[in-house]
Write an enzyme that holds these catalytic residues in place. Sequence first.
Site, PDB file in Angstrom:
ATOM      1  N   SER A 228       0.825  -1.239   0.177  1.00  0.00           N
ATOM      2  CA  SER A 228       0.009  -0.117  -0.013  1.00  0.00           C
ATOM      3  C   SER A 228       0.798   1.315  -0.082  1.00  0.00           C
ATOM      4  CB  SER A 228      -1.003   0.026   1.150  1.00  0.00           C
ATOM      5  OG  SER A 228      -1.086   1.034   1.969  1.00  0.00           O
ATOM      6  N   ASP A 347      -6.328  -4.452  -9.350  1.00  0.00           N
ATOM      7  CA  ASP A 347      -6.354  -3.421  -8.175  1.00  0.00           C
ATOM      8  C   ASP A 347      -7.103  -2.256  -8.357  1.00  0.00           C
ATOM      9  OD1 ASP A 347      -5.840  -1.958  -5.904  1.00  0.00           O
ATOM     10  OD2 ASP A 347      -3.906  -2.035  -5.923  1.00  0.00           O
ATOM     11  N   HIS A 375      -5.670  -5.617  -4.921  1.00  0.00           N
ATOM     12  CA  HIS A 375      -4.917  -4.898  -3.809  1.00  0.00           C
ATOM     13  C   HIS A 375      -4.173  -5.862  -2.915  1.00  0.00           C
ATOM     14  CE1 HIS A 375      -3.627  -1.176  -1.930  1.00  0.00           C
ATOM     15  NE2 HIS A 375      -4.042  -1.546  -0.638  1.00  0.00           N
TER      16      HIS A 375
END
Length: 409
Positions: A228, A347, A375
Amino acid sequence: MLTSITDGFLCCLLGKTPNAVGPLDSVESSDGFTFLEVKPGRILRVHHSAPERPAPPEPPAPSPERGAVRCQRRITLYRNGQLLIENLAEASRPDGARSPRRRPPCPPPEADGEPGAPEPAGSAAKRRKRKPKRVVTVDCKKRITSCKGTHGDVVLFFIHGVGGSLGIWKEQLEFFSKLGYEVVAPDLAGHGCIAPPVAAAYTFYGGRGLRAVFQAIRQERNILIGASTAVVSFCTFLAHEYPELVHKVIMINGGGPTALEPSLCSIFNLPPCVLHCLSPCLAWSFLKAGFARQGAKEKQLLKEGNAFNVSSFVLRATMSGQYWPEGDELYHAELAVPVLLVHGMHDKFVPIEEDQRMAEILLIAFLKVIDEGSHMVMLECPDTVNTLLHEFVLWEPDTPAARGDGDAK
């Protein structure tokens, strides 16, 4: 869900916000968890697995040219924000160290008119050369070597993203532990442990408790694996702060080389009690956007990974505190550490164009795309992710010394 909404209304009526998180069930140290106090009153939960190795005989000293890479580039920043990157030693670097996804650098900005617009005849001589705002020269020699599980000077740091927990790395921690690697996975502040009731503890700069974990456990060759955007930015920060200690960096769905700045029109700016009411909806939205498929298996993975299961206060403070103006393209272009970029094709949080831009800016970068992932690709495709990570950990540039010496370690 009704319980969550009721609790949220009570918070609003009573004027109390869920600003503290109680500790998880007590976990024995034999399960691999330790609790590290990085600052007075600030405790992080850490998974640390260090295999017991017999004292090996003193290995022969490896050739100083093994895995040696000369990093030379000139970075010019112009006042309109354009960046010109010139790799001065591109021809002399080993083939294995070149990024497979590089584009020509951006052309220098024009003094007048739009960049790239056709010019009238004879106007080139009248054009003034614009002075750059800043010029940075990178000139260093890096020694990039293969890191094996039998090497006692290698540590792998796994850092999860905002709202997650170290549980999302379960498959990776087991995989590399079985191969003999020393692995470390800390929880972010307020994730999986007692949450400090101060919002400043969750800002980008306040989150430097992770640096204390790094300093306490680090070895000579350390590999950072982050997931992330915010966490990947912190890995970049550590690589800048400790260029001699950070050997390689792996960024999973980390986004582009941009500075962090909290959004003013974000749902996370709502009061904590309102976020507490909306927490079931937020978890459902994360499931839809974070996974390529939304079946029973993905729901179970989300539950086992303890992802998106933090208090509304911690979530709001963390998302609102991601301010890091230094982390622009110039900052990333100065990085001379080899980087692996892993992107899940589905994602919805991070477009692939951002990871492609990151690969263009970095000096030594490899971009790998997983078609079946999103993700949370480390949970969706653990075998594929483990293979990519292990190959990069073992990778070293193909130099004449490496071809002649064989496996020196």
